[in-house]
Write a protein that holds these residues in place. Sequence first.
Motif, PDB file in Angstrom:
ATOM      1  N   LEU A  66       0.726  -1.374   0.017  1.00  0.00           N
ATOM      2  CA  LEU A  66      -0.017   0.054  -0.094  1.00  0.00           C
ATOM      3  C   LEU A  66       0.821   1.099  -0.066  1.00  0.00           C
ATOM      4  N   LYS A  67       0.738   2.125  -0.877  1.00  0.00           N
ATOM      5  CA  LYS A  67       1.509   3.277  -1.028  1.00  0.00           C
ATOM      6  C   LYS A  67       0.908   4.378  -0.492  1.00  0.00           C
ATOM      7  N   GLN A  68      -0.374   4.700  -0.008  1.00  0.00           N
ATOM      8  CA  GLN A  68      -1.033   5.887   0.394  1.00  0.00           C
ATOM      9  C   GLN A  68      -1.839   5.323   1.665  1.00  0.00           C
ATOM     10  N   PRO A  69      -1.888   6.269   2.751  1.00  0.00           N
ATOM     11  CA  PRO A  69      -2.967   5.914   3.574  1.00  0.00           C
ATOM     12  C   PRO A  69      -4.167   5.877   3.308  1.00  0.00           C
ATOM     13  N   VAL A  70      -5.074   5.320   4.021  1.00  0.00           N
ATOM     14  CA  VAL A  70      -6.575   5.236   3.682  1.00  0.00           C
ATOM     15  C   VAL A  70      -7.391   5.728   4.841  1.00  0.00           C
ATOM     16  N   ASP A  71      -8.785   6.188   4.848  1.00  0.00           N
ATOM     17  CA  ASP A  71      -9.487   6.607   6.030  1.00  0.00           C
ATOM     18  C   ASP A  71     -10.099   5.203   6.769  1.00  0.00           C
ATOM     19  N   TRP A  72     -10.450   4.302   5.931  1.00  0.00           N
ATOM     20  CA  TRP A  72     -10.968   3.127   6.348  1.00  0.00           C
ATOM     21  C   TRP A  72     -10.282   1.946   6.345  1.00  0.00           C
ATOM     22  N   LEU A  73     -10.066   1.291   7.390  1.00  0.00           N
ATOM     23  CA  LEU A  73      -9.582  -0.208   7.186  1.00  0.00           C
ATOM     24  C   LEU A  73     -10.658  -1.201   7.491  1.00  0.00           C
ATOM     25  N   LEU A  74     -10.811  -2.040   6.386  1.00  0.00           N
ATOM     26  CA  LEU A  74     -11.990  -3.069   6.762  1.00  0.00           C
ATOM     27  C   LEU A  74     -11.259  -4.511   7.095  1.00  0.00           C
ATOM     28  N   LEU A  75     -11.408  -5.014   8.057  1.00  0.00           N
ATOM     29  CA  LEU A  75     -10.755  -6.090   8.518  1.00  0.00           C
ATOM     30  C   LEU A  75     -11.885  -7.141   8.992  1.00  0.00           C
ATOM     31  N   GLY A  76     -11.353  -8.496   9.032  1.00  0.00           N
ATOM     32  CA  GLY A  76     -12.395  -9.586   9.315  1.00  0.00           C
ATOM     33  C   GLY A  76     -11.995 -10.876   8.544  1.00  0.00           C
ATOM     34  N   ASP A  77     -13.189 -11.608   8.631  1.00  0.00           N
ATOM     35  CA  ASP A  77     -13.069 -12.816   7.889  1.00  0.00           C
ATOM     36  C   ASP A  77     -13.543 -12.859   6.306  1.00  0.00           C
ATOM     37  N   SER A  78     -13.695 -14.097   5.695  1.00  0.00           N
ATOM     38  CA  SER A  78     -14.102 -14.033   4.327  1.00  0.00           C
ATOM     39  C   SER A  78     -15.403 -13.668   4.027  1.00  0.00           C
ATOM     40  N   SER A  79     -16.227 -13.553   5.136  1.00  0.00           N
ATOM     41  CA  SER A  79     -17.838 -12.808   4.946  1.00  0.00           C
ATOM     42  C   SER A  79     -17.619 -11.434   4.495  1.00  0.00           C
ATOM     43  N   CYS A  80     -16.423 -10.676   5.157  1.00  0.00           N
ATOM     44  CA  CYS A  80     -16.249  -9.456   4.771  1.00  0.00           C
ATOM     45  C   CYS A  80     -15.739  -9.399   3.541  1.00  0.00           C
ATOM     46  N   ASN A  81     -14.572 -10.121   3.125  1.00  0.00           N
ATOM     47  CA  ASN A  81     -13.844 -10.216   2.078  1.00  0.00           C
ATOM     48  C   ASN A  81     -14.787 -10.268   0.762  1.00  0.00           C
ATOM     49  N   GLN A  82     -15.915 -10.819   0.744  1.00  0.00           N
ATOM     50  CA  GLN A  82     -16.676 -10.439  -0.725  1.00  0.00           C
ATOM     51  C   GLN A  82     -17.942  -9.992  -0.025  1.00  0.00           C
ATOM     52  N   GLY A  83     -18.141  -9.297   0.998  1.00  0.00           N
ATOM     53  CA  GLY A  83     -19.285  -8.640   1.321  1.00  0.00           C
ATOM     54  C   GLY A  83     -19.417  -7.254   1.477  1.00  0.00           C
ATOM     55  N   ILE A  84     -18.282  -6.534   1.520  1.00  0.00           N
ATOM     56  CA  ILE A  84     -18.147  -5.189   1.852  1.00  0.00           C
ATOM     57  C   ILE A  84     -17.166  -4.462   0.490  1.00  0.00           C
ATOM     58  N   LEU A  85     -17.910  -3.579   0.010  1.00  0.00           N
ATOM     59  CA  LEU A  85     -17.236  -3.026  -1.299  1.00  0.00           C
ATOM     60  C   LEU A  85     -16.830  -1.790  -0.846  1.00  0.00           C
ATOM     61  N   PRO A  86     -15.375  -1.477  -0.850  1.00  0.00           N
ATOM     62  CA  PRO A  86     -14.789  -0.360  -0.571  1.00  0.00           C
ATOM     63  C   PRO A  86     -15.385   0.936  -1.469  1.00  0.00           C
ATOM     64  N   SER A  87     -15.611   0.558  -2.804  1.00  0.00           N
ATOM     65  CA  SER A  87     -15.993   1.492  -3.612  1.00  0.00           C
ATOM     66  C   SER A  87     -17.449   2.018  -3.332  1.00  0.00           C
ATOM     67  N   ILE A  88     -18.269   1.639  -2.740  1.00  0.00           N
ATOM     68  CA  ILE A  88     -19.513   2.035  -2.243  1.00  0.00           C
ATOM     69  C   ILE A  88     -19.344   3.001  -1.037  1.00  0.00           C
ATOM     70  N   LEU A  89     -18.390   2.266  -0.172  1.00  0.00           N
ATOM     71  CA  LEU A  89     -18.131   3.022   1.100  1.00  0.00           C
ATOM     72  C   LEU A  89     -17.432   4.385   0.719  1.00  0.00           C
ATOM     73  N   ASN A  90     -16.553   4.387  -0.297  1.00  0.00           N
ATOM     74  CA  ASN A  90     -16.015   5.487  -0.697  1.00  0.00           C
ATOM     75  C   ASN A  90     -16.908   6.791  -1.313  1.00  0.00           C
ATOM     76  N   GLU A  91     -17.890   6.049  -1.989  1.00  0.00           N
ATOM     77  CA  GLU A  91     -18.812   6.984  -2.879  1.00  0.00           C
ATOM     78  C   GLU A  91     -19.857   7.630  -1.784  1.00  0.00           C
ATOM     79  N   LYS A  92     -20.211   6.818  -0.760  1.00  0.00           N
ATOM     80  CA  LYS A  92     -21.371   7.202   0.135  1.00  0.00           C
ATOM     81  C   LYS A  92     -20.808   7.965   1.080  1.00  0.00           C
ATOM     82  N   LEU A  93     -19.428   7.735   1.775  1.00  0.00           N
ATOM     83  CA  LEU A  93     -18.919   8.621   2.892  1.00  0.00           C
ATOM     84  C   LEU A  93     -17.861   9.633   2.397  1.00  0.00           C
ATOM     85  N   ASN A  94     -17.768   9.770   0.959  1.00  0.00           N
ATOM     86  CA  ASN A  94     -16.663  10.730   0.609  1.00  0.00           C
ATOM     87  C   ASN A  94     -15.174  10.423   1.160  1.00  0.00           C
ATOM     88  N   THR A  95     -14.830   9.256   1.126  1.00  0.00           N
ATOM     89  CA  THR A  95     -13.583   8.751   1.833  1.00  0.00           C
ATOM     90  C   THR A  95     -12.904   7.956   1.093  1.00  0.00           C
TER      91      THR A  95
END
Length: 345
Positions: A66-95
């Motif tokens: 990773l080259k740049q810091p991010v505002d949100w770290l998404l951590l957890g298991d494989s349910s999160c791996n295929q369950g949470i889209l950073p692209s939507i989080l970024n768009e909705k929260l401007n992050t």
Amino acid sequence: MAQRANQQLPVEIIKPVSTRSVLLSLLWIAILVLLANFAAKWYLEKYTTNRGDWLIREKWELLENLKQPVDWLLLGDSSCNQGILPSILNEKLNTTSINLCTIGNMTSLGDAWMLEAYIKKFGPPRNVLIVHVPDVWSRQFQLSLLAKIPLSWGYWQQIEPQIALNLNNQLDLWVQRYLPLYSANQSLANLLMFPLDSFKLNRSFKLENDGFMIWEKPNPKNVESQKEEQINFVKSNEFNISSDNSLALNRIVTEAEKYNFDVYLANSPLYEVLYENEKFKAYFSQVQKTLNAYANRSEKIHHIQKPMTFPKEQMENADHVVYSAAKVYTNELITEIISIPKNDG
């Protein structure tokens, strides 16, 4: 006739054996075995059919590169791996965000270690979202998984929270990491016996640049089968948080208060029929109470309590959604996160 046949048999001439020739033979055997293991290790890293091993390596490499810091770290298991889209989080929260979720048997120790590695590299994130399936909180960390993390040998002595490893543990880890002909014999056997199927399965393992894994294909039969397994499990097991998860959560709480960032604890998606089972609800309620207790310890820890359920036609198994449902799940989580009042002091 027998005597004549015996006369035609070849006569083996046994040469004198020296200590030097025996040692040289053993040395060549050792070199061939090591070369075969290094070749197998290289091959498995590129073409493994073990999705869990692949995920651990890929997500740690994603963090390390990773080259740049991010505002949100998404951590957890494989349910999160295929369950949470950073692209939507970024768009909705401007992050900005990255999905570093791995597998359940890493427990929350994996979350704490990745969080610490991130802090050492960039400083604290602004927010951390941790998602696990309910039964992960009762699991102990699987020591052999230390061998799957692509860090330099002995890294476990520099990470917090630390886990004690005796000499036998370290020998086992060395075998797991460097002798795949022994430790990954089943994976190698499958690759050799079914090379085409193995190649197709490996090609289905793909991460987006933000760490999200798209999984398109629902598996209703598997969902029903796993539902029964989970119901049978909760019938005979009361919930207790494991010592490994407790150790990790304590560390995460300490870090959140020290560096003043927010941590959100959330439940995985759930098959709607599983959630309606009374035995499962009782077990799930105990999980919720435990996570609430951690949230009540600090203003920086928030527990998203709302269960988010889906039909089996939108799931790969009883707690993993496919891509279309992941969009819904991500949006629901964002709605819950926005609704939680925060103390920014």
